[in-house]
Design a protein around this motif. Structure first.
Motif, PDB file in Angstrom:
ATOM      1  N   THR A  49      34.695  31.046  38.263  1.00 53.70           N
ATOM      2  CA  THR A  49      34.773  31.935  37.107  1.00 53.70           C
ATOM      3  C   THR A  49      34.353  31.194  35.843  1.00 53.70           C
ATOM      4  O   THR A  49      33.622  31.739  35.013  1.00 53.70           O
ATOM      5  N   VAL A  54      33.203  36.149  35.449  1.00 51.85           N
ATOM      6  CA  VAL A  54      34.229  36.931  36.133  1.00 51.85           C
ATOM      7  C   VAL A  54      33.670  37.663  37.355  1.00 51.85           C
ATOM      8  O   VAL A  54      34.294  37.650  38.421  1.00 51.85           O
ATOM      9  N   GLY A  57      33.271  35.335  40.213  1.00 50.07           N
ATOM     10  CA  GLY A  57      34.608  34.917  40.634  1.00 50.07           C
ATOM     11  C   GLY A  57      35.280  35.980  41.481  1.00 50.07           C
ATOM     12  O   GLY A  57      35.894  35.685  42.513  1.00 50.07           O
ATOM     13  N   ILE A  89      41.679  35.875  37.857  1.00 52.02           N
ATOM     14  CA  ILE A  89      40.271  35.622  37.536  1.00 52.02           C
ATOM     15  C   ILE A  89      39.897  36.284  36.214  1.00 52.02           C
ATOM     16  O   ILE A  89      39.213  35.687  35.377  1.00 52.02           O
TER      17      ILE A  89
END
Length: 177
Positions: A49, A54, A57, A89
């Motif tokens: 991440t 994001v 991730g 995350i």
């Protein structure tokens, strides 16, 4: 003559890096399964991440949890695992917007320790609702020692794996350029 441009969501190198990361999560979780709640997945999710954002991730999270649960057992807890990791995350994504956080491996490691406790808290919240348990706090506190192990493991794995993944990431980026 113009060449046709194609849209590629992932570069070949990034796709290989993500696949290697999912494989590392899978092997790491299976390798450490005999130790309760000590596994490198959370630390790897946070590292990815930090490096790739994001979305990637979350992608590594979902694939890793699904693949490892094929081996370890699939059930309603799979949804709880994915949701708990996803919230962590997303929170990591928020912290990554701070340059101080991005540059401080110590702050990142401290967040990974916190993430171990947060994971257990979120997981317990979901479990209480799914299984219809009458009280949250007794259920959560019974599992607190497992959350402590998860938190310590996260911190250790983050400090060990972060430099390794950083070097791999730099090599991947150089190949892309």
């Amino acid at each position: 003559m113009k060449q046709k441009q194609t849209f590629s969501f992932f570069s070949t190198y990034e796709l290989a890096y993500l696949a290697m990361t999912v494989a590392t999560c899978t092997v790491g979780r299976l390798l450490f399964q005999f130790l309760p709640n000590i596994q490198p997945m959370t630390a790897i999710f946070l590292i990815i991440t930090l490096q790739l954002g994001v979305f990637r991730g979350l992608l590594v999270n979902i694939l890793s949890v699904l693949i490892t649960n094929i081996y370890l057992g699939m059930g309603v807890w799979t949804i709880s695992q994915i949701l708990a990791f996803s919230l962590i995350i997303c929170l990591m994504g928020l912290f990554c917007q701070s340059m101080l956080f991005r540059k401080s491996r110590l702050l990142q490691a401290l967040f990974s320790v916190f993430a171990g406790f947060l994971y257990g808290f979120i997981f317990a919240l979901i479990d209480v609702k799914v299984y219809g348990m009458p009280q949250f706090w007794p259920y959560y506190l019974v599992g607190f020692s497992f959350d402590l192990l998860h938190a310590i493991g996260n911190g250790v794995f983050y400090l060990i794996l972060s430099p390794i993944f950083q070097r791999l990431f730099i090599k991947t980026v150089k190949k892309q350029a």
